[in-house]
Design a protein around this motif. Structure first.
Motif, short mmCIF file in Angstrom:
data_model
loop_
_atom_site.label_atom_id
_atom_site.label_comp_id
_atom_site.label_asym_id
_atom_site.label_seq_id
_atom_site.Cartn_x
_atom_site.Cartn_y
_atom_site.Cartn_z
N ASP A 53 1.21 14.02 11.24
CA ASP A 53 0.68 14.31 9.91
C ASP A 53 0.78 15.82 9.68
N PRO A 54 1.83 16.26 8.97
CA PRO A 54 2.07 17.69 8.78
C PRO A 54 0.93 18.40 8.04
N GLU A 55 0.05 17.61 7.42
CA GLU A 55 -1.08 18.20 6.68
C GLU A 55 -2.21 18.57 7.63
N LYS A 56 -2.23 17.92 8.79
CA LYS A 56 -3.34 18.13 9.72
C LYS A 56 -3.29 19.53 10.33
N GLU A 57 -4.48 20.12 10.38
CA GLU A 57 -4.55 21.52 10.80
C GLU A 57 -3.97 21.74 12.20
N GLU A 58 -4.29 20.83 13.13
CA GLU A 58 -3.85 21.03 14.52
C GLU A 58 -2.32 21.11 14.62
N TYR A 59 -1.68 20.41 13.71
CA TYR A 59 -0.21 20.40 13.70
C TYR A 59 0.33 21.83 13.56
N PHE B 295 3.68 23.69 15.24
CA PHE B 295 4.65 22.78 14.62
C PHE B 295 4.73 23.03 13.12
N GLY B 296 5.79 22.52 12.52
CA GLY B 296 5.93 22.63 11.07
C GLY B 296 6.17 24.06 10.64
#
Ligand code: ZLS
Ligand code: CA
Ligand code: ZN
Length: 397
Positions: free
Chosen positions: A86-92, A97-98
């Motif tokens: 989930d590219p919206e998730k902060e941990e990402y 990542f992203g």
């Protein structure tokens, strides 16, 4: 036969699990794990496997990776897939990542990939520790940008840090040298507070035409780790910033001069050499004009110090030249000289043909393949060497 002592030369071990080849970052991504297939095929076609011991190491375990990396980060790496991300998730974003560059994509088999190349570096370090080899090679490793809790610049797990930590269990001082065109920031950072590891990186440093810094934007000559006298790591990072288009003579001169001084002063018990092949002329991302033999000279020079030596890969974005370079450097380790004409029974021979400056040969002329104007003057290099030698005085305490 008694009376015959250990054969001359070094015992060399080669650590490689072919499963790494089958991982893909995505079709437009410059990092191509199949460059390792080409490398291995070239090494086999020249028969170098008869001059060394081959090992097929297992993957590193979660626990082995956790010696350096944060568990939360490893949990994320282990479970993330292209389907569940989930590219919206902060941990990402926090885990590297992203972002706009997407340097570190999520791809199928990511966890297997990182544990395979890390397992090979750990296995290689281990064969130095138990005296099975004098030189241990892992061309699938060398991912020097990874941080303990974040991916960066195509690197997810820092196999170099893990291997050095393993070497430190039996060696008082380890010297890390990095000839990838990028600054070895992750390794430098990991050991910034210890005097038991010295890091030395040669890299492109500076802005491009659009005023963007060359990745990762660190590694100027004055960046030498903590300078606080109470910090044990004081002065134990040395950075050699270079400019576009550096040629063979300049590079081998500065490498010899600075590395020679560092080895003399630090007197390491073991050496780790990251051999990123993106410092060659004609690399898709690099900016230097080096030929394969100049790159390989660095390996010859380090080998001449006769310390336990771990050779690892790294960057390299023109796959046929990565394969040529690492094949040549494997030959350097086993003291073999290779014929310039590629073996005709080489699988993938096509990949090495039809080039402007040297189709069908092992040592094409790479100096002019991309024609980066040489921005390194004699005077600039002299100044860098002068400053570097001055920085070494911090080691006096
Ligand atoms: O040392 O330069 C960057 C970061 C950006 C962010 C902004 N965007 C627009 C440009 C790039 C600053 N990243 C570098 C990383 C280089 C890592 C080197 C690793 C190593 O050799 C060790 C293994 C960078 N350079 C080039 C690219 N990224 C890059 C080029 C092309 C692509 C395709 C895939 C991905 C997105 C499109 C990508 C990255
Ligand atoms: Ca470097
Ligand atoms: Zn690189």
């Amino acid at each position: 036969v008694y009376g015959i002592e250990k054969p001359q030369g070094y015992s060399v071990s080669f650590h490689y699990n072919p499963l790494v080849e089958y991982h893909h970052f995505g079709s437009s991504h410059p990092m191509k794990p199949w460059r390792l297939t080409l490398t291995k095929q070239l090494i086999l076609a020249y028969g170098l496997e008869y001059a060394m011991e081959l090992h097929e190491p297992r993957s590193a375990s979660f626990e082995e990776l956790a010696i350096f990396h944060d568990r939360e980060y490893l949990d994320f790496l282990k479970h993330i897939t292209p389907q569940n991300m989930d590219p919206e998730k902060e941990e990402y974003l926090n885990f590297g990542f992203g972002g706009e560059s997407n340097d570190c994509p999520v791809f199928d088999g990511l966890w297997d990939y990182v544990s395979l190349y890390s397992g090979a570096s750990l296995h290689a370090a281990n064969s130095l520790l138990n005296g099975q080899s004098d030189i241990a090679i892992n061309w699938s490793g060398g991912l020097h940008h990874a941080k303990k809790n974040a991916a960066s610049g195509f690197c997810y797990v820092n196999d170099i840090v893990l291997a050095i930590q393993h070497l430190l269990t039996q060696n008082q001082r380890v010297l890390y040298i990095d000839i990838d065109v990028h600054h070895g920031d992750g390794v430098e950072q990991a050991f910034e507070s210890t005097d038991r590891v010295m890091t030395l990186s040669y890299h492109k440093y500076g802005m491009d035409r659009n005023n963007y810094p060359f990745f990762p934007g660190t590694g100027n000559i004055n960046e030498m780790g903590p300078t606080d006298p109470s910090n044990r790591g004081k002065g134990h990072s040395l950075n050699i910033p270079l400019d576009d288009g550096i040629d063979d003579d300049q590079y081998t001169w500065i490498f010899k001069t600075v590395t020679g001084a560092v080895v003399a002063k630090y007197n390491p018990n073991a050496i780790v050499l990251q051999c990123g092949a993106d410092s060659l002329g004609g690399d898709r991302l690099g900016k230097f004009n080096l030929n394969i033999k100049a790159h390989g000279f660095c390996v010859e020079f380090i080998k001449s110090f006769n310390r336990p030596l771990l050779l690892i890969g790294g960057g390299g974005y023109t796959p046929r030249n990565v394969a040529r370079t690492w094949c040549h450097e494997t030959a350097v380790c086993v003291d073999a000289q290779l014929h310039n004409h590629l073996p005709t029974h080489l699988p993938y021979l096509q990949a090495f043909q039809g080039e402007e400056n040297g189709g069908g040969v092992l040592y094409p002329d790479l100096h002019n393949t991309k024609r980066h104007e040489n921005a390194n003057t004699r005077q600039k290099l002299d100044n860098i060497v002068k400053q570097a030698l001055e920085n070494l005085r911090y080691l006096d305490g």
